[in-house]
Design a protein around this motif. Structure first.
Motif, PDB file in Angstrom:
ATOM      1  N   ASP A  81       0.828  -1.211   0.000  1.00 56.27           N
ATOM      2  CA  ASP A  81       0.000   0.000   0.000  1.00 56.27           C
ATOM      3  C   ASP A  81       0.860   1.258   0.000  1.00 56.27           C
ATOM      4  O   ASP A  81       0.575   2.210  -0.733  1.00 56.27           O
ATOM      5  N   CYS A  82       1.890   1.272   0.836  1.00 55.25           N
ATOM      6  CA  CYS A  82       2.800   2.436   0.881  1.00 55.25           C
ATOM      7  C   CYS A  82       3.491   2.629  -0.459  1.00 55.25           C
ATOM      8  O   CYS A  82       3.572   3.760  -0.962  1.00 55.25           O
ATOM      9  N   LEU A  83       3.986   1.558  -1.014  1.00 60.00           N
ATOM     10  CA  LEU A  83       4.695   1.655  -2.286  1.00 60.00           C
ATOM     11  C   LEU A  83       3.774   2.173  -3.393  1.00 60.00           C
ATOM     12  O   LEU A  83       4.188   3.006  -4.208  1.00 60.00           O
ATOM     13  N   HIS A  84       2.532   1.711  -3.407  1.00 62.87           N
ATOM     14  CA  HIS A  84       1.604   2.201  -4.423  1.00 62.87           C
ATOM     15  C   HIS A  84       1.312   3.686  -4.220  1.00 62.87           C
ATOM     16  O   HIS A  84       1.263   4.456  -5.185  1.00 62.87           O
ATOM     17  N   ALA A  85       1.118   4.093  -2.973  1.00 66.19           N
ATOM     18  CA  ALA A  85       0.859   5.512  -2.691  1.00 66.19           C
ATOM     19  C   ALA A  85       2.025   6.375  -3.154  1.00 66.19           C
ATOM     20  O   ALA A  85       1.821   7.442  -3.746  1.00 66.19           O
ATOM     21  N   ILE A  86       3.236   5.919  -2.913  1.00 71.37           N
ATOM     22  CA  ILE A  86       4.425   6.667  -3.327  1.00 71.37           C
ATOM     23  C   ILE A  86       4.490   6.745  -4.854  1.00 71.37           C
ATOM     24  O   ILE A  86       4.773   7.808  -5.418  1.00 71.37           O
ATOM     25  N   ARG A  87       4.187   5.650  -5.518  1.00 72.03           N
ATOM     26  CA  ARG A  87       4.183   5.656  -6.999  1.00 72.03           C
ATOM     27  C   ARG A  87       3.110   6.596  -7.556  1.00 72.03           C
ATOM     28  O   ARG A  87       3.297   7.217  -8.593  1.00 72.03           O
ATOM     29  N   ALA A  88       1.959   6.665  -6.876  1.00 70.42           N
ATOM     30  CA  ALA A  88       0.804   7.401  -7.402  1.00 70.42           C
ATOM     31  C   ALA A  88       0.730   8.856  -6.952  1.00 70.42           C
ATOM     32  O   ALA A  88      -0.126   9.593  -7.441  1.00 70.42           O
ATOM     33  N   HIS A  89       1.614   9.285  -6.049  1.00 72.41           N
ATOM     34  CA  HIS A  89       1.431  10.624  -5.477  1.00 72.41           C
ATOM     35  C   HIS A  89       1.716  11.765  -6.452  1.00 72.41           C
ATOM     36  O   HIS A  89       1.300  12.886  -6.223  1.00 72.41           O
ATOM     37  N   ASP A  90       2.401  11.487  -7.537  1.00 71.34           N
ATOM     38  CA  ASP A  90       2.640  12.515  -8.559  1.00 71.34           C
ATOM     39  C   ASP A  90       2.011  12.037  -9.859  1.00 71.34           C
ATOM     40  O   ASP A  90       2.404  11.005 -10.402  1.00 71.34           O
ATOM     41  N   HIS A  91       1.030  12.785 -10.347  1.00 68.83           N
ATOM     42  CA  HIS A  91       0.271  12.377 -11.526  1.00 68.83           C
ATOM     43  C   HIS A  91       1.125  12.151 -12.768  1.00 68.83           C
ATOM     44  O   HIS A  91       0.727  11.438 -13.687  1.00 68.83           O
ATOM     45  N   ARG A  92       2.310  12.729 -12.784  1.00 72.82           N
ATOM     46  CA  ARG A  92       3.148  12.635 -13.987  1.00 72.82           C
ATOM     47  C   ARG A  92       3.721  11.244 -14.214  1.00 72.82           C
ATOM     48  O   ARG A  92       4.243  10.962 -15.286  1.00 72.82           O
ATOM     49  N   GLY A  94       1.809   8.590 -14.206  1.00 74.10           N
ATOM     50  CA  GLY A  94       0.769   7.824 -14.869  1.00 74.10           C
ATOM     51  C   GLY A  94       0.162   6.736 -14.002  1.00 74.10           C
ATOM     52  O   GLY A  94      -0.726   6.011 -14.432  1.00 74.10           O
ATOM     53  N   VAL A  95       0.614   6.623 -12.754  1.00 72.98           N
ATOM     54  CA  VAL A  95       0.062   5.625 -11.835  1.00 72.98           C
ATOM     55  C   VAL A  95      -1.217   6.203 -11.225  1.00 72.98           C
ATOM     56  O   VAL A  95      -1.199   7.297 -10.660  1.00 72.98           O
ATOM     57  N   THR A  96      -2.302   5.479 -11.341  1.00 74.76           N
ATOM     58  CA  THR A  96      -3.604   5.937 -10.865  1.00 74.76           C
ATOM     59  C   THR A  96      -3.746   5.725  -9.365  1.00 74.76           C
ATOM     60  O   THR A  96      -3.559   4.606  -8.891  1.00 74.76           O
ATOM     61  N   PRO A  97      -4.077   6.791  -8.627  1.00 75.42           N
ATOM     62  CA  PRO A  97      -4.336   6.610  -7.190  1.00 75.42           C
ATOM     63  C   PRO A  97      -5.642   5.847  -7.007  1.00 75.42           C
ATOM     64  O   PRO A  97      -6.632   6.140  -7.680  1.00 75.42           O
ATOM     65  N   LYS A  98      -5.614   4.854  -6.112  1.00 78.42           N
ATOM     66  CA  LYS A  98      -6.794   4.016  -5.936  1.00 78.42           C
ATOM     67  C   LYS A  98      -7.307   4.061  -4.504  1.00 78.42           C
ATOM     68  O   LYS A  98      -8.473   4.299  -4.283  1.00 78.42           O
ATOM     69  N   GLY A  99      -6.451   3.803  -3.573  1.00 78.43           N
ATOM     70  CA  GLY A  99      -6.883   3.648  -2.191  1.00 78.43           C
ATOM     71  C   GLY A  99      -6.813   4.927  -1.384  1.00 78.43           C
ATOM     72  O   GLY A  99      -6.360   5.977  -1.842  1.00 78.43           O
ATOM     73  N   ILE A 100      -7.249   4.793  -0.155  1.00 76.47           N
ATOM     74  CA  ILE A 100      -7.291   5.920   0.766  1.00 76.47           C
ATOM     75  C   ILE A 100      -5.884   6.459   1.055  1.00 76.47           C
ATOM     76  O   ILE A 100      -5.682   7.668   1.134  1.00 76.47           O
ATOM     77  N   MET A 101      -4.907   5.565   1.193  1.00 77.24           N
ATOM     78  CA  MET A 101      -3.541   6.018   1.453  1.00 77.24           C
ATOM     79  C   MET A 101      -2.997   6.809   0.266  1.00 77.24           C
ATOM     80  O   MET A 101      -2.316   7.822   0.451  1.00 77.24           O
ATOM     81  N   ASP A 102      -3.301   6.377  -0.936  1.00 80.52           N
ATOM     82  CA  ASP A 102      -2.843   7.084  -2.142  1.00 80.52           C
ATOM     83  C   ASP A 102      -3.330   8.525  -2.129  1.00 80.52           C
ATOM     84  O   ASP A 102      -2.567   9.475  -2.327  1.00 80.52           O
ATOM     85  N   LYS A 103      -4.631   8.676  -1.897  1.00 80.84           N
ATOM     86  CA  LYS A 103      -5.234  10.006  -1.949  1.00 80.84           C
ATOM     87  C   LYS A 103      -4.817  10.857  -0.756  1.00 80.84           C
ATOM     88  O   LYS A 103      -4.633  12.073  -0.884  1.00 80.84           O
ATOM     89  N   ALA A 104      -4.628  10.221   0.396  1.00 85.82           N
ATOM     90  CA  ALA A 104      -4.153  10.951   1.571  1.00 85.82           C
ATOM     91  C   ALA A 104      -2.750  11.508   1.315  1.00 85.82           C
ATOM     92  O   ALA A 104      -2.447  12.645   1.692  1.00 85.82           O
TER      93      ALA A 104
END
Length: 180
Positions: A81-92, A94-104
């Protein structure tokens, strides 16, 4: 889970900029508060916030890699979950934020950047008075118009069920703790 002391060592080893490190600490504080609000693991969320910009100097300005390189460096050290949030935190990336941690993480990163800009511009009075009514108006000021992209990223807090006023209050508390 990675011990916090080791995470701090990693941050110091990979990020020489004191400003980026201070930003990461502020994001970490806010992520911990959000985790507590949702009865999640605050230590895990704080690590995510602390290490989300681990690659900022390594990517040399190529923001399409920002977060992706950090996640590679942290692959065996943080949760999926942490790794996905880190990948998704910058829109550039192309990783789509999915979960609550990503958006937080997106909202926390944006509000910490925004607050730092207000402090740098010596507009701490605006910081103290921010609420859902005054927040959109701040971006109407000519010097802050270029930060309009942050407004939308901060407002992502609503997508995870945190009203803007509450989020700004949590962010202000975390930011003040980081600066005290």
């Amino acid at each position: 889970m990675l011990p916090k002391a080791e995470a701090v060592r990693l941050l110091k080893r990979h990020v020489k900029s004191a400003e980026i490190r201070k930003h990461s600490v502020a994001v970490s504080e806010l992520m911990g508060e959000i985790a507590r609000r949702f009865r999640m693991n605050p230590e895990e969320w704080q690590l995510c916030g602390l290490l989300h910009d681990l690659d900022r100097e390594k990517i040399q300005g190529d923001m399409s890699k920002h977060g992706l390189v950090a996640a590679e460096l942290l692959e065996s050290l943080l949760s999926r979950d942490c790794l996905h949030a880190i990948r998704a935190h910058d829109h550039r990336t192309g990783v789509t934020p999915k979960g609550i941690m990503d958006k937080a993480l997106i909202a926390s990163d944006a509000v910490a950047t925004f607050f730092s800009e207000l402090v740098e511009r010596e507009q701490t009075g605006q910081l103290a008075e921010l609420d859902s009514k005054t927040f959109p108006k701040v971006f109407e000021d000519k010097p802050l118009r270029k930060l309009g992209y942050l407004k939308y990223r901060i407002e992502i807090c609503r997508e995870i069920g945190i009203p803007l006023d509450e989020f700004l209050g949590l962010a202000r508390e975390a930011f003040e703790r980081k600066n005290s």
